[in-house]
Structure formats: structure tokens, C-alpha cells
Design an enzyme around this catalytic site. Structure first.
Site, PDB file in Angstrom:
ATOM      1  CG  HIS A 110       5.707  -5.840  -2.007  1.00 28.58           C
ATOM      2  ND1 HIS A 110       5.560  -4.583  -2.531  1.00 28.58           N
ATOM      3  CD2 HIS A 110       6.746  -6.413  -2.695  1.00 28.58           C
ATOM      4  CE1 HIS A 110       6.469  -4.400  -3.483  1.00 28.58           C
ATOM      5  NE2 HIS A 110       7.191  -5.496  -3.609  1.00 28.58           N
ATOM      6  CD  GLU A 167       3.346  -3.773   0.328  1.00 25.14           C
ATOM      7  OE1 GLU A 167       2.555  -3.859  -0.625  1.00 25.14           O
ATOM      8  OE2 GLU A 167       4.533  -3.409   0.189  1.00 25.14           O
ATOM      9  NE  ARG A 225      10.144  -4.706  -1.308  1.00 24.37           N
ATOM     10  CZ  ARG A 225       9.356  -3.733  -1.763  1.00 24.37           C
ATOM     11  NH1 ARG A 225       8.415  -3.222  -1.007  1.00 24.37           N
ATOM     12  NH2 ARG A 225       9.511  -3.269  -2.993  1.00 24.37           N
ATOM     13  CG  ASN A 270       5.859  -4.315  -7.969  1.00 22.31           C
ATOM     14  OD1 ASN A 270       5.308  -4.795  -8.967  1.00 22.31           O
ATOM     15  ND2 ASN A 270       5.616  -3.081  -7.535  1.00 22.31           N
ATOM     16  CG  HIS A 280       1.838  -2.581  -3.903  1.00 22.38           C
ATOM     17  ND1 HIS A 280       3.074  -3.159  -3.782  1.00 22.38           N
ATOM     18  CD2 HIS A 280       1.393  -2.922  -5.136  1.00 22.38           C
ATOM     19  CE1 HIS A 280       3.366  -3.820  -4.893  1.00 22.38           C
ATOM     20  NE2 HIS A 280       2.353  -3.694  -5.724  1.00 22.38           N
ATOM     21  CD  GLU A 323       2.543   1.816  -2.466  1.00 23.26           C
ATOM     22  OE1 GLU A 323       2.322   1.161  -1.416  1.00 23.26           O
ATOM     23  OE2 GLU A 323       3.497   1.589  -3.211  1.00 23.26           O
TER      24      GLU A 323
HETATM   25  O1  0X9 Z   1       8.241  -0.188  -4.567  1.00 22.53           O
HETATM   26  C1  0X9 Z   1       7.225  -0.791  -4.888  1.00 22.53           C
HETATM   27  O2  0X9 Z   1       7.243  -1.888  -5.454  1.00 22.53           O
HETATM   28  C2  0X9 Z   1       5.857  -0.164  -4.576  1.00 22.53           C
HETATM   29  N1  0X9 Z   1       5.874   0.445  -3.273  1.00 22.53           N
HETATM   30  S1  0X9 Z   1       5.875  -0.524  -1.940  1.00 22.53           S
HETATM   31  O3  0X9 Z   1       6.081   0.322  -0.795  1.00 22.53           O
HETATM   32  N2  0X9 Z   1       4.433  -1.168  -1.786  1.00 22.53           N
HETATM   33  O4  0X9 Z   1       6.854  -1.534  -2.099  1.00 22.53           O
HETATM   34  C3  0X9 Z   1       5.532   0.879  -5.619  1.00 22.53           C
HETATM   35  C4  0X9 Z   1       5.304   0.293  -6.975  1.00 22.53           C
HETATM   36  C5  0X9 Z   1       5.109   1.323  -8.041  1.00 22.53           C
HETATM   37  N3  0X9 Z   1       5.179   0.731  -9.345  1.00 22.53           N
HETATM   38  C6  0X9 Z   1       6.334   0.223  -9.857  1.00 22.53           C
HETATM   39  N4  0X9 Z   1       7.465   0.290  -9.236  1.00 22.53           N
HETATM   40  N5  0X9 Z   1       6.280  -0.286 -11.063  1.00 22.53           N
HETATM   41 ZN    ZN Z   2       4.198  -3.170  -2.054  1.00 22.82          ZN
END
Ligand code: 0X9
Ligand code: ZN
Length: 432
Positions: free
Chosen positions: A188, A191, A246, A262, A315, A389
């Protein structure tokens, strides 16, 4: 006092002087700055208003990642550009929605994050305590590999939508072709602490092999693949155009740009928790691995699936250690193992750094989010798969000041050490 120190001090004073003048010019806590608001809707009507606001006025949702997750009594972090500030605040006041300014000096923070980007050896902070432009990171990758030819290889695993190379570093201490650990950063774009951590990790491994027992044990037993920036186009865009970006930068037939990488992996792809709307921040793309960045990572992991034992994706923000599944509420078959590892890592971080990291399966801990790299790697057969995270918990959010890089990275490093150690033990035990 040495000349170098004097020059460096003068430089720091000048920077602060410029920033203070700028602050006075813009007027502290005036509405001339972009701001981050912390908003807490308490009724369904208020939830509706906040959702509407977050979908308009060029705002950017920081937390939660998508307006569909906004609900009563949960705190929303919203980036509000200066020119929308008055309108947004009027609306919040009119509907009596509790809100406060979380960050008022956004422009200055961004300025401070990009200012220090130089290889200036006279700078007071180390290279690893600053954020770096994409160009600098490419330079660092080449330089680091060149300086350690017996340890590091660069592997071109593919290229981005805008045709930038995706380089992974392979660290092989002692001997080659051991089992392996994979770490990717920067999936992302906004980040920034994530790529900073990947650089930190490589530097730490090089400096502390044979000095620190934990890292030595890991490197004696595992090769490490590090992909410092999985989304270079997005990362560049956050430096040049929009700090809050993002997704990647792929252009489709639609008016909106970018896919959430993601959400683009083949793990319950595009089900609840992802969006098929190209304008959404969690757009899943046209089909699984439609994006060159996710395809490159997936291809590489497929080709190494028998040696890679531990998958880590870095992340920010919110301080969590997550593991599969995020794409379903079901538990992974080794849920208890994963939970134990994450718990131990979180406890260690609390003990050494006094920071709180939540841990758990993604879907149970934050939200359903299908198509993620961790779930996909897990389903591929990499039984130890985590998403970290990193800092912080909302004070600065994506705009974590450079002065926090070292603590954030050391916390994550401790989590890597704790988990990798357990993975090595389990592998050794099952080999006997
Ligand atoms: O939403 C996401 O992709 C991640 N959080 S973020 O705030 N960095 O965007 C969490 C990812 C957790 N894992 C998966 N969704 N597979
Ligand atoms: Zn992320």
C-alpha cells in the site's frame, strides 16, 4: 565543536526556522492546513452523514479503510483537505457529530518527511531513520547488493504497471539454498513506514549477523527474500502527487485509477470486504492477479513454495499482528500455532518497547478482507503467514514522523525474530 557538526546544526536550525515561519504564515489551528479529523458517529443517521462526507470533498479515509465499515461508536480518521475543511466541519456541527482535530499540521509533517531525503553524510540522523524516495530506494538496492556480493543477490521478479522493476533482495548468509523467509513491504503506497522497515531489516541483518544471537540463528537457518517496495508506481505517486494514495496506478477502461493489490490475490477473491467498483479504495481488479505487481509476487512465491516457510507482509497503521484468514471467518487449520506465535511476539513487544499490538486472525480482528497476499500465501502451502500493521495507533497514522522509524522498526524486528525462531524450531522438530 567539529565543522561537520556545526554545519549539521545550522542546517537543522534553518529547517526549523523555515517551518516556524511557514507555521506562522498559515496560522496554527487555522483551516488553511489539510487536517486529519477524528470523528465518532453515535447514531445511524450520523453514520450515514459521515459515510457521505468521506465519499466527497476529496477527503481520504484513513480508518476504516472503506466507508462500508463506518458504524456507530467506532472512531473514524479522515483526511480533510484545507479547501473542504469549513464545509466538512459545518456538516459535522449541524448534525451534532463528535469530532476533533487529530492532526492539524499535516502539510508540515509531509514536508518534514520528504525534506530529509538525501544521502548527505553530514545529516544528524542515519539513512535508516529517514524516508526515501523511490529513486533513492532503487539506488540503495543496487548499492547494498554491490557492497555485499557474497551475501546479497538482487532478483528481478517482474515489473509494475508503469514498467518499473520489482527487485527482491535475497540474503544468504553462511550457505545458500536453505529454507526461506519472505518479507514484502510497500504493497500500500501511503504506508511509508513499511518500505522503511524493509531497509531497516536488511541493514540490521548485515550489521548484526554474528553479533546478535537471534538474527544469527535466523540467518544461519534461513535465506531471506526482501521485496522493499511491492507497489513502486503508487509509492512514487505518494511522493509526487497525492500522499494519501493507497492502490497501484493501473488504468482500466474506467475513469478511476488503481487496484488494491491486497485485494487482488486469489483468496476468495472479490467477495465481501472487497469491491468491484474501480473507484473504490479496496477495488479487487478485473480478475485475480490481474495486476503485474501481485502476479509477479504470486509467480515468485509459487516457484519457491517448497522452500519458503514463513511469509510476512508489512503494512501500517494500527499496531496489529494478523494471520489467516482474512478472507473468511473460518479458522486456519494451525490457528492455535499462529495465535501462539503472534501472542508471544506481541508480549515481547510490550515487554521491551511498552507498545500494544493486537493480534489474531484478520477477519476476526479487523474485518473481512479477501484477496490478500497473506491468505493467498497460506493457501499456497506456506503455513506460517502474517501481516504486520506497524505504528502507530492513530496519533500520526500514515504520517508517522521519521523520528519514529527506529522504534517502529525495532518493534517489528522483534516480532520477526520471535516468530521466525518458532518456525525454525517447529521445522527442526518435524525433521527429526
Ligand atoms: O486491509 C488491508 O489490506 C490491511 N490493512 S491496511 O490498513 N494496511 O490496508 C490488512 C490486511 C490483512 N490481511 C488480509 N486482508 N488478507
Ligand atoms: Zn496496508
Amino acid at each position: 565543536m567539529s565543522v561537520i557538526y556545526l554545519v549539521s546544526t545550522m542546517k537543522t536550525i534553518t529547517i526549523w526556522f523555515v517551518l516556524v515561519v511557514q507555521l506562522l504564515k498559515t496560522g496554527h489551528s487555522s483551516e488553511k492546513n489539510d487536517q486529519i479529523l477524528s470523528i465518532t458517529p453515535t447514531t445511524l443517521e450520523q453514520v450515514g452523514i459521515v459515510k457521505n462526507i468521506s465519499n466527497q470533498y476529496e477527503t481520504a479515509l484513513w480508518q476504516p479503510v472503506h466507508s462500508q465499515y463506518i458504524k456507530e461508536e467506532t472512531v473514524v480518521h479522515l483526511f480533510v483537505p484545507a479547501n473542504s475543511s469549513a464545509t466538512v466541519k459545518d456538516l459535522l456541527q449541524r448534525y451534532n457529530i463528535a469530532h476533533e482535530v487529530l492532526l492539524d499540521n499535516t502539510n508540515i509533517l509531509i514536508e518534514m518527511q520528504t525534506r530529509n531525503d538525501s544521502t548527505d553524510p553530514r545529516s544528524a540522523t542515519s539513512y535508516y531513520e529517514r524516508y526515501h524516495s523511490l529513486e533513492d530506494i532503487y539506488y540503495w538496492i543496487n548499492r547494498t547488493a554491490q557492497d555485499h556480493p557474497n551475501i546479497i543477490k538482487t532478483i528481478l521478479i517482474g515489473s509494475s504497471y508503469e514498467k518499473r522493476p520489482l527487485y527482491a533482495l535475497k540474503l544468504s548468509f553462511n550457505s545458500e539454498n536453505k529454507n526461506a523467509l519472505w518479507i514484502d513491504c510497500g504493497i500500500h503506497a501511503r504506508e511509508w513506514i513499511s518500505p522503511a522497515f524493509c531497509l531497516w531489516f536488511v541493514q540490521y541483518a548485515l550489521a548484526f549477523y554474528k553479533q546478535n544471537q537471534d538474527i544469527t540463528n535466523i540467518l544461519d537457518n534461513m535465506d531471506v527474500y526482501v521485496l522493499p517496495v511491492m507497489n513502486p508506481d503508487g509509492y512514487l505517486y505518494t511522493w509526487t502527487t497525492n500522499r494519501m494514495w493507497r492502490k497501484n496506478r493501473s488504468i482500466s477502461r474506467h475513469s478511476c485509477v488503481g487496484v488494491d493489490l491486497n485485494r487482488n490475490f486469489d483468496a476468495n477473491w472479490c467477495t465481501e470486504g472487497a469491491s468491484n467498483d474501480p473507484c473504490s479504495e479496496i477495488y479487487c481488479g478485473a480478475f485475480p492477479e490481474s495486476e503485474p505487481e501481485s502476479e509477479a509476487v504470486a509467480n515468485f512465491l509459487r516457484s519457491k513454495k517448497d522452500t519458503i516457510q514463513l511469509y510476512l507482509s508489512i503494512h501500517a497503521y494500527s499496531q496489529m499482528l494478523l494471520f489467516p484468514y482474512s478472507c473468511t471467518l473460518d479458522e486456519a487449520h494451525n490457528h492455535n500455532d499462529l495465535l501462539e506465535m503472534a501472542q508471544e511476539a506481541s508480549q515481547n513487544i510490550r515487554r521491551y518497547y511498552r507498545s500494544t499490538y493486537k493480534y489474531g486472525a484478520g477477519a476476526q480482528t479487523i474485518y473481512l478482507a479477501p484477496g490478500g497476499s497473506d491468505d493467498w500465501a497460506y493457501k499456497l502451502g506456506i503455513k506460517y503467514s502474517f501481516t504486520f500493521e506497524l505504528q502507530d495507533r492513530g496519533r500520526y497514522g500514515f504520517l508517522l514522523p521519521p523520528s519514529h522509524i527506529s522504534k517502529a522498526s525495532n518493534e517489528a524486528l522483534l516480532a520477526v525474530k520471535t516468530i521466525a525462531k518458532r518456525v525454525i524450531e517447529k521445522t527442526q522438530a518435524s525433521a527429526v
